[in-house]
Design a protein around this motif. Structure first.
Motif, PDB file in Angstrom:
ATOM      1  N   MET A 103       6.359   3.479  -4.578  1.00  0.00           N
ATOM      2  CA  MET A 103       5.605   2.405  -5.235  1.00  0.00           C
ATOM      3  C   MET A 103       6.498   1.169  -5.415  1.00  0.00           C
ATOM      4  SD  MET A 103       2.431   3.243  -6.078  1.00  0.00           S
ATOM      5  CE  MET A 103       2.004   2.318  -7.542  1.00  0.00           C
ATOM      6  N   ALA A 104       5.907  -0.008  -5.189  1.00  0.00           N
ATOM      7  CA  ALA A 104       6.611  -1.237  -5.506  1.00  0.00           C
ATOM      8  C   ALA A 104       6.649  -1.398  -7.016  1.00  0.00           C
ATOM      9  CB  ALA A 104       5.893  -2.434  -4.879  1.00  0.00           C
ATOM     10  N   GLN A 105       7.644  -2.050  -7.516  1.00  0.00           N
ATOM     11  CA  GLN A 105       7.782  -2.197  -8.954  1.00  0.00           C
ATOM     12  C   GLN A 105       6.991  -3.416  -9.424  1.00  0.00           C
ATOM     13  OE1 GLN A 105      11.925  -1.932  -9.981  1.00  0.00           O
ATOM     14  NE2 GLN A 105      12.238  -0.156  -8.704  1.00  0.00           N
ATOM     15  N   VAL A 106       5.672  -3.320  -9.330  1.00  0.00           N
ATOM     16  CA  VAL A 106       4.769  -4.355  -9.818  1.00  0.00           C
ATOM     17  C   VAL A 106       4.427  -4.020 -11.262  1.00  0.00           C
ATOM     18  CG1 VAL A 106       2.524  -5.467  -9.545  1.00  0.00           C
ATOM     19  CG2 VAL A 106       3.826  -4.789  -7.518  1.00  0.00           C
ATOM     20  N   ARG A 107       4.494  -5.014 -12.114  1.00  0.00           N
ATOM     21  CA  ARG A 107       4.270  -4.773 -13.543  1.00  0.00           C
ATOM     22  C   ARG A 107       3.275  -5.801 -14.074  1.00  0.00           C
ATOM     23  NH1 ARG A 107       6.504  -6.309 -18.464  1.00  0.00           N
ATOM     24  NH2 ARG A 107       7.860  -7.832 -17.454  1.00  0.00           N
ATOM     25  N   ILE A 108       2.219  -5.314 -14.676  1.00  0.00           N
ATOM     26  CA  ILE A 108       1.226  -6.186 -15.302  1.00  0.00           C
ATOM     27  C   ILE A 108       1.351  -6.011 -16.808  1.00  0.00           C
ATOM     28  CG2 ILE A 108      -1.196  -6.847 -15.429  1.00  0.00           C
ATOM     29  CD1 ILE A 108      -0.049  -7.040 -12.616  1.00  0.00           C
TER      30      ILE A 108
ATOM     31  N   GLY B 218       8.540 -10.620  -1.814  1.00  0.00           N
ATOM     32  CA  GLY B 218       8.510 -11.022  -0.403  1.00  0.00           C
ATOM     33  C   GLY B 218       8.109  -9.886   0.515  1.00  0.00           C
ATOM     34  N   CYS B 219       8.190  -8.648   0.018  1.00  0.00           N
ATOM     35  CA  CYS B 219       7.731  -7.506   0.816  1.00  0.00           C
ATOM     36  C   CYS B 219       6.205  -7.527   0.921  1.00  0.00           C
ATOM     37  CB  CYS B 219       8.177  -6.194   0.173  1.00  0.00           C
ATOM     38  SG  CYS B 219       9.959  -5.920   0.207  1.00  0.00           S
ATOM     39  N   LYS B 220       5.688  -6.909   1.960  1.00  0.00           N
ATOM     40  CA  LYS B 220       4.234  -6.810   2.112  1.00  0.00           C
ATOM     41  C   LYS B 220       3.754  -5.675   1.219  1.00  0.00           C
ATOM     42  CE  LYS B 220       0.568  -6.575   5.590  1.00  0.00           C
ATOM     43  NZ  LYS B 220       0.255  -6.414   7.029  1.00  0.00           N
ATOM     44  N   ILE B 221       3.007  -6.042   0.185  1.00  0.00           N
ATOM     45  CA  ILE B 221       2.573  -5.089  -0.835  1.00  0.00           C
ATOM     46  C   ILE B 221       1.055  -5.117  -0.929  1.00  0.00           C
ATOM     47  CG2 ILE B 221       2.671  -4.527  -3.304  1.00  0.00           C
ATOM     48  CD1 ILE B 221       5.447  -5.837  -3.358  1.00  0.00           C
ATOM     49  N   ARG B 222       0.473  -3.944  -1.007  1.00  0.00           N
ATOM     50  CA  ARG B 222      -0.979  -3.842  -1.165  1.00  0.00           C
ATOM     51  C   ARG B 222      -1.278  -2.764  -2.195  1.00  0.00           C
ATOM     52  NH1 ARG B 222      -5.305  -2.270   3.653  1.00  0.00           N
ATOM     53  NH2 ARG B 222      -7.217  -2.641   2.444  1.00  0.00           N
ATOM     54  N   LYS B 223      -2.052  -3.137  -3.180  1.00  0.00           N
ATOM     55  CA  LYS B 223      -2.399  -2.230  -4.281  1.00  0.00           C
ATOM     56  C   LYS B 223      -1.154  -1.648  -4.932  1.00  0.00           C
ATOM     57  CE  LYS B 223      -6.946  -1.035  -2.388  1.00  0.00           C
ATOM     58  NZ  LYS B 223      -7.849   0.034  -1.921  1.00  0.00           N
ATOM     59  N   GLY B 224      -0.108  -2.455  -5.004  1.00  0.00           N
ATOM     60  CA  GLY B 224       1.120  -2.036  -5.662  1.00  0.00           C
ATOM     61  C   GLY B 224       2.047  -1.190  -4.824  1.00  0.00           C
TER      62      GLY B 224
ATOM     63  N   PHE C 122      -1.704  -8.488  -4.125  1.00  0.00           N
ATOM     64  CA  PHE C 122      -2.839  -8.320  -3.217  1.00  0.00           C
ATOM     65  C   PHE C 122      -3.564  -6.991  -3.478  1.00  0.00           C
ATOM     66  CE2 PHE C 122      -4.328  -7.307   1.284  1.00  0.00           C
ATOM     67  CZ  PHE C 122      -5.461  -8.101   1.178  1.00  0.00           C
ATOM     68  N   GLU C 123      -4.865  -7.116  -3.784  1.00  0.00           N
ATOM     69  CA  GLU C 123      -5.771  -5.997  -4.036  1.00  0.00           C
ATOM     70  C   GLU C 123      -5.329  -5.106  -5.202  1.00  0.00           C
ATOM     71  OE1 GLU C 123      -6.723  -3.863  -0.460  1.00  0.00           O
ATOM     72  OE2 GLU C 123      -7.735  -5.600   0.435  1.00  0.00           O
ATOM     73  N   MET C 124      -4.585  -5.710  -6.144  1.00  0.00           N
ATOM     74  CA  MET C 124      -4.242  -4.967  -7.360  1.00  0.00           C
ATOM     75  C   MET C 124      -5.490  -4.798  -8.228  1.00  0.00           C
ATOM     76  SD  MET C 124      -1.069  -3.913  -7.835  1.00  0.00           S
ATOM     77  CE  MET C 124      -0.857  -3.860  -9.600  1.00  0.00           C
TER      78      MET C 124
END
Length: 677
Positions: A1-6, A214-220, A509-511
């Motif tokens: 998982m990418a470290q996306v944080r909301i 900068g990485c291609k991330i989709r739905k985290g 994207f698509e989160m």
């Protein structure tokens, strides 16, 4: 998982840093005879505005004196916009730089004396092209041009700052989301920050680990890894307001003429074709004809990849008796770039592909909601003029016609100063909806680069349209309401037609995040640009509620109105219900500012200290001379200019050390009172 944080909270890495940093701040306060326990250490943010090399050198001069006056260690955060980020990058090259001035001296000596060779810049641009998916105007700007100002190609990354900087203020680099700005979306979706641990939307509360930005991330989830942006690229996107297509084109010409590999190809017809093409793009109205004639001869009989000949594509445009048609020249350049390797297969090398791609993106037509915007604008001018003739004594229609004609002139590449003079006379004393004066000084108008003048003219026209019925209530009639609505639509279409900067995969994207705006989650890519194009100071990184900033020290290196950034921030904050002090300044402060302003905050709002670079205290009667000598849009400063500017910027600290300590003491007392309740 990418470290996306909301979420509206600080990440763990930043928390650890500021917890450790506060110990150094407490010791510094004690050295300055300010005693408090750790819980009452004030959160102080030092901000540097944009302003090109003036801002970079100015910030270095400020930081040097903050260290020498033993004030640097009172700062918890250091944030910048545009040119100030160049100064930040220079000091953060060295671990724990804020403990002494050695790194600042290294940086200032480098920008005064060093240079970066052409081959190193070419190699960096080729590396960008080969190793990442998204290639935009930021890449040639960052690799070819920015090193001429900062005198280094910095291949370190922002995440490198996670270690070795525990004694330094926490750095926050700021940009804006170009797509959100152009669509006039809420400011929460515009202001963007980059820190050692996370990159993301400061006010929307959406972040990603900086190492994966900068990485291609989709739905985290990371679908495709990309290399982390290096500091050269970050300085390029942060400082993109300074960029100009013509300036990039000059560097491409230098590459063709002086690049090691390019020199070996000088006798090749493909090299000659590109050389003539670049010279055509740089040519003036008076000398463009010979270059086009040369190209006509070289391209005679050649077919494009679509099978058409050059003459079949543009038989009427070969008339070169009139002024240069930039629209045609750019389209002509694109046709050649897209067919170049079809004609010259032997030149299909990495370097030549990067060169042709760079030339192509400089000339690319920006995205637009209207295919014939200039024709639409001309028709609108004619219609507005016709309607205005029915009310020849009324200033309202005259203002609209002049604003449109001025905009048309600027879009065509003219200065239109005579129109500005007429418009200023009619706008004297009028304010826009934000309470700002509607006149534009001729000096500022002429100093602004052509692409920024275009945006200035468009936004000025938009302001006029949004205020016209407040100024002239007798114009509230169907005919004028329709005309004004049409003008607003055309102006917004032009504002949408921006060069593409900072193309980056959208980490949201698509989160599945209902609290975020729709635009943030539906676009697969984002485009980031210089925050100075919207607000020339990084206030909103400091105004994240979770950072709990008690005192902001704003150093303003802007050209023109030294109070604009703080006044504009106050206006935006009111519209968003973000706590910020009331800003009351006198008319003379905009033209002849003092060196130290204090805007007292409430229990929720931070106090703001605002310190313009050039002011009546450190410049006296020579204020205008200092302002003119250090322009934003001029080539790299000489060593003598850099030394003078460092000293002048530093004077604002030495002249105000006691004032700064006084406000820091007040911040400690205020925090103690608030904690007690």
């Amino acid at each position: 998982m990418a470290q996306v944080r909301i979420g509206r909270s600080l990440n763990d890495g930043e928390k650890r840093h500021i917890d450790g940093r506060k110990n150094f701040i407490k010791k510094c306060l004690v050295r300055n005879e300010i005693r408090c326990d750790l819980n009452h250490v004030p959160n102080i943010a030092v901000l540097g505005s944009g302003g090109g090399q003036r801002a970079m050198v100015g910030l270095l001069g400020v930081l040097q004196q903050l260290i020498e006056q033993d004030l640097m260690d009172t700062a918890l955060y250091l944030s910048g916009v545009s040119g100030s980020t160049w100064g930040m990058a220079a000091v953060y090259e060295q671990s724990n730089w804020s403990s002494n001035t050695s790194q600042i001296k290294v940086a200032t000596e480098r920008i005064a004396k060093d240079s970066v060779g052409l081959e190193a810049r070419i190699e960096k641009l080729i590396h960008y092209y080969l190793h990442k998916d998204n290639f935009s105007l930021t890449d040639p700007w960052a690799a070819l041009v920015v090193p001429d100002f900062v005198k280094k190609i910095d291949e370190t990354t922002l995440s490198n700052n996670r270690g070795g900087h525990d004694k330094d203020p926490y750095p926050m680099y700021t940009v804006i989301d170009q797509d959100s700005k152009c669509r006039e979306l809420p400011h929460e979706e515009v202001f963007f920050e980059l820190t050692p641990h996370e990159a993301g939307y400061s006010l929307a509360g959406a972040f990603v680990d900086t190492s994966t930005f900068g990485c291609k991330i989709r739905k985290g989830v990371i679908e495709k890894k990309q290399p982390e942006m290096d500091m050269t690229y970050i300085q390029g996107v942060c400082g993109s307001a300074l960029a100009d297509k013509e300036e990039i084109m000059k560097y491409l010409k230098d590459w063709l003429e002086n690049g090691k590999q390019m020199r070996k190809l000088k006798e090749h017809p493909g090299h000659g074709l590109l050389h003539d093409l670049v010279k055509l793009n740089l040519a003036t109205d008076q000398n463009w004809s010979p270059h086009l004639t040369n190209l006509h001869q070289k391209l005679n009989g050649k077919k494009l990849i679509n099978g058409k000949t050059m003459l079949q594509c543009c038989p009427e445009e070969w008339d070169v008796s009139g002024p240069k048609d930039n629209k045609f020249v750019h389209g002509f350049t694109l046709d050649i770039c897209q067919s170049f390797f079809h004609w010259h297969t032997d030149l299909n090398t990495d370097e030549m592909r990067v060169f042709v791609k760079s030339l192509e993106i400089v000339c690319e037509k920006p995205s637009s909601a209207h295919a014939n915007q200039e024709e639409t604008l001309r028709m609108l001018i004619d219609r507005t003029t016709s309607e205005a003739m029915k009310a020849t004594t009324h200033d309202g229609p005259k203002i609209l016609v002049l604003a449109l004609e001025l905009t048309e002139h600027v879009i065509r590449g003219d200065e239109g100063t005579h129109l500005l003079k007429e418009l200023n006379k009619l706008l004297e004393g009028k304010k826009n909806l934000r309470g700002e004066d509607m006149t534009i000084s001729e000096d500022h108008w002429l100093k602004v680069e052509s692409h920024l003048r275009k945006e200035l003219a468009l936004r000025h026209t938009l302001d006029i349209c949004l205020s016209i019925f407040d100024w002239f209530k007798d114009l509230i009639k169907d005919a004028w309401k329709i005309i004004v609505k049409a003008i607003v639509a055309v102006v917004k279409a032009f504002l949408d037609s921006n060069w593409i900067w900072g193309t980056t995969y959208n980490f949201l994207f698509e989160m599945n995040a209902a609290q975020l705006g729709q635009r943030l989650v539906v676009d697969p890519v984002c485009h980031f640009e210089d925050a100075g194009l919207l607000l020339n100071s990084p206030f909103f990184a400091a105004l994240r509620p979770e950072r709990e900033i008690d005192l902001i020290v704003s150093f303003d290196f802007s050209e023109g109105d030294a109070m604009e950034t703080v006044v504009k921030t106050s206006t935006i904050c009111r519209s968003m219900n973000v706590p910020f002090p009331m800003i009351h300044v006198l008319p003379e402060d905009h033209v002849s500012p003092k060196d130290f302003y204090v805007f007292e905050g409430s229990s929720k709002a931070p106090t703001v200290i605002h310190m313009p670079l050039f002011n009546i205290q450190n410049c006296g009667k020579a204020l205008s001379q200092w302002q003119k000598e250090y322009g934003t849009f001029q080539g790299p400063y000489s060593q003598k200019m850099i030394e003078k500017l460092l000293k002048k910027a530093g004077e604002n600290i030495t002249n105000n050390k006691e004032n700064l300590l006084k406000e820091i003491k007040r911040a400690v007392a205020k925090k103690s009172r608030n904690k007690a309740f």
